[in-house]
Design a protein around this motif. Sequence first.
Motif, short mmCIF file in Angstrom:
data_model
loop_
_atom_site.label_atom_id
_atom_site.label_comp_id
_atom_site.label_asym_id
_atom_site.label_seq_id
_atom_site.Cartn_x
_atom_site.Cartn_y
_atom_site.Cartn_z
N ASP A 53 0.65 -1.30 -0.01
CA ASP A 53 -0.12 0.03 -0.06
C ASP A 53 0.80 1.10 0.04
N ASP A 54 1.87 1.11 0.66
CA ASP A 54 2.87 2.27 1.12
C ASP A 54 3.49 2.70 -0.57
N HIS A 55 4.20 1.65 -0.70
CA HIS A 55 5.04 1.96 -2.08
C HIS A 55 4.11 2.11 -3.45
N VAL A 56 3.09 1.38 -3.56
CA VAL A 56 2.22 1.65 -4.56
C VAL A 56 1.60 3.09 -4.62
N ALA A 57 1.24 3.51 -3.41
CA ALA A 57 0.64 4.91 -3.14
C ALA A 57 1.73 6.09 -3.60
N ASP A 58 2.79 5.71 -3.30
CA ASP A 58 3.97 6.71 -3.51
C ASP A 58 4.36 6.85 -4.94
N LEU A 59 4.51 5.48 -5.74
CA LEU A 59 4.35 5.44 -7.25
C LEU A 59 3.35 6.23 -7.86
N ALA A 60 2.19 5.95 -7.40
CA ALA A 60 0.94 6.41 -7.98
C ALA A 60 0.55 8.00 -7.79
N GLY A 61 1.31 8.67 -6.42
CA GLY A 61 1.00 9.63 -6.13
C GLY A 61 -0.43 10.11 -5.48
N THR A 62 -0.80 8.86 -4.81
CA THR A 62 -2.01 8.84 -4.06
C THR A 62 -2.06 8.53 -2.76
N GLU A 63 -3.13 8.81 -1.89
CA GLU A 63 -3.09 8.27 -0.51
C GLU A 63 -3.23 7.19 -0.25
N GLN A 64 -2.54 6.42 0.52
CA GLN A 64 -2.70 5.09 1.03
C GLN A 64 -4.15 4.68 1.23
N VAL A 65 -4.59 3.46 0.94
CA VAL A 65 -5.87 2.97 1.37
C VAL A 65 -5.80 2.84 2.76
N TRP A 66 -4.73 2.63 3.49
CA TRP A 66 -4.77 2.43 4.81
C TRP A 66 -5.35 3.70 5.62
N THR A 67 -5.19 5.02 5.21
CA THR A 67 -5.70 6.20 5.71
C THR A 67 -6.87 6.42 4.82
N ALA A 68 -6.87 6.57 3.42
CA ALA A 68 -7.98 7.03 2.63
C ALA A 68 -9.31 6.08 2.95
N ASP A 69 -9.06 4.86 3.31
CA ASP A 69 -10.37 4.18 3.32
C ASP A 69 -10.81 3.68 4.88
N GLY A 70 -9.86 4.15 5.67
CA GLY A 70 -10.35 4.12 7.13
C GLY A 70 -9.81 2.74 7.72
N TRP A 71 -8.75 2.06 7.01
CA TRP A 71 -8.25 0.71 7.64
C TRP A 71 -7.58 0.95 8.78
N ALA A 72 -6.69 2.21 9.16
CA ALA A 72 -6.01 2.25 10.18
C ALA A 72 -6.77 2.58 11.23
N ARG A 73 -8.10 3.26 11.32
CA ARG A 73 -8.94 3.10 12.22
C ARG A 73 -9.51 1.99 12.70
N ARG A 74 -9.75 1.09 11.74
CA ARG A 74 -10.36 -0.28 12.01
C ARG A 74 -9.40 -1.13 12.59
N PHE A 75 -8.29 -1.00 12.17
CA PHE A 75 -7.08 -2.14 12.93
C PHE A 75 -6.83 -1.51 14.19
N ASP A 76 -6.97 -0.32 14.44
CA ASP A 76 -6.56 0.57 15.65
C ASP A 76 -5.36 0.17 16.56
N LEU A 77 -4.23 0.23 15.83
CA LEU A 77 -2.81 -0.20 16.28
C LEU A 77 -2.22 0.78 16.93
N PRO A 78 -1.23 0.59 17.88
CA PRO A 78 -0.76 1.75 18.66
C PRO A 78 0.59 2.21 18.01
N PHE A 79 0.40 2.45 16.73
CA PHE A 79 1.27 3.22 15.89
C PHE A 79 0.83 4.37 15.00
N GLU A 80 2.13 4.90 14.40
CA GLU A 80 1.68 6.03 13.82
C GLU A 80 1.16 5.66 12.30
N ASP A 81 0.31 6.21 11.84
CA ASP A 81 -0.45 5.64 10.57
C ASP A 81 0.42 5.45 9.48
#
Length: 170
Positions: A53-81
Amino acid sequence: MDAIDVLVDAFGRARSDATRAVDGLGADELSWRADADANPIAWLVWHLTRVQDDHVADLAGTEQVWTADGWARRFDLPFEDSSIGFGHTSEQVAAVRVDDPALLTGYLDAAHERTVAYLRTLSGEDLDEVIDERWDPPVTRGVRLVSVVDDDIQHAGQAAYLAGLVRRRR
């Protein structure tokens, strides 16, 4: 078959392998560690998806689905996004606890869909474009994508091996 089709196929194989590894496992099985510092299945699949997700978003110049689609909130991990797992301590690895395998495969599916959509925008010539001059030789778009799919396949294989061990322990 052209180079883009090969990449789509390779990313699809990594996705299938990781999905099969996770299939039918519960939270304790996804978090099982072969030893005190080993990476569990949940972390491996989360990490391979985060890297993609990170590398492809960087190549595409887009936001990662992790943050754009709310996956970071669903996983609710104790890390920076922005965390993708590189350099995680044993304690951080253990913090990637997933109660429902559908959470892992849902994020994997979303990242995979974004990856394939991006790949379908490329031509073979686009793969030759130098995207990182900090290396010798400089890294092309194609080399970066092969690096990502290689990382994905290795981690999916590790997850599959662990899943086999977990299932034998039942």
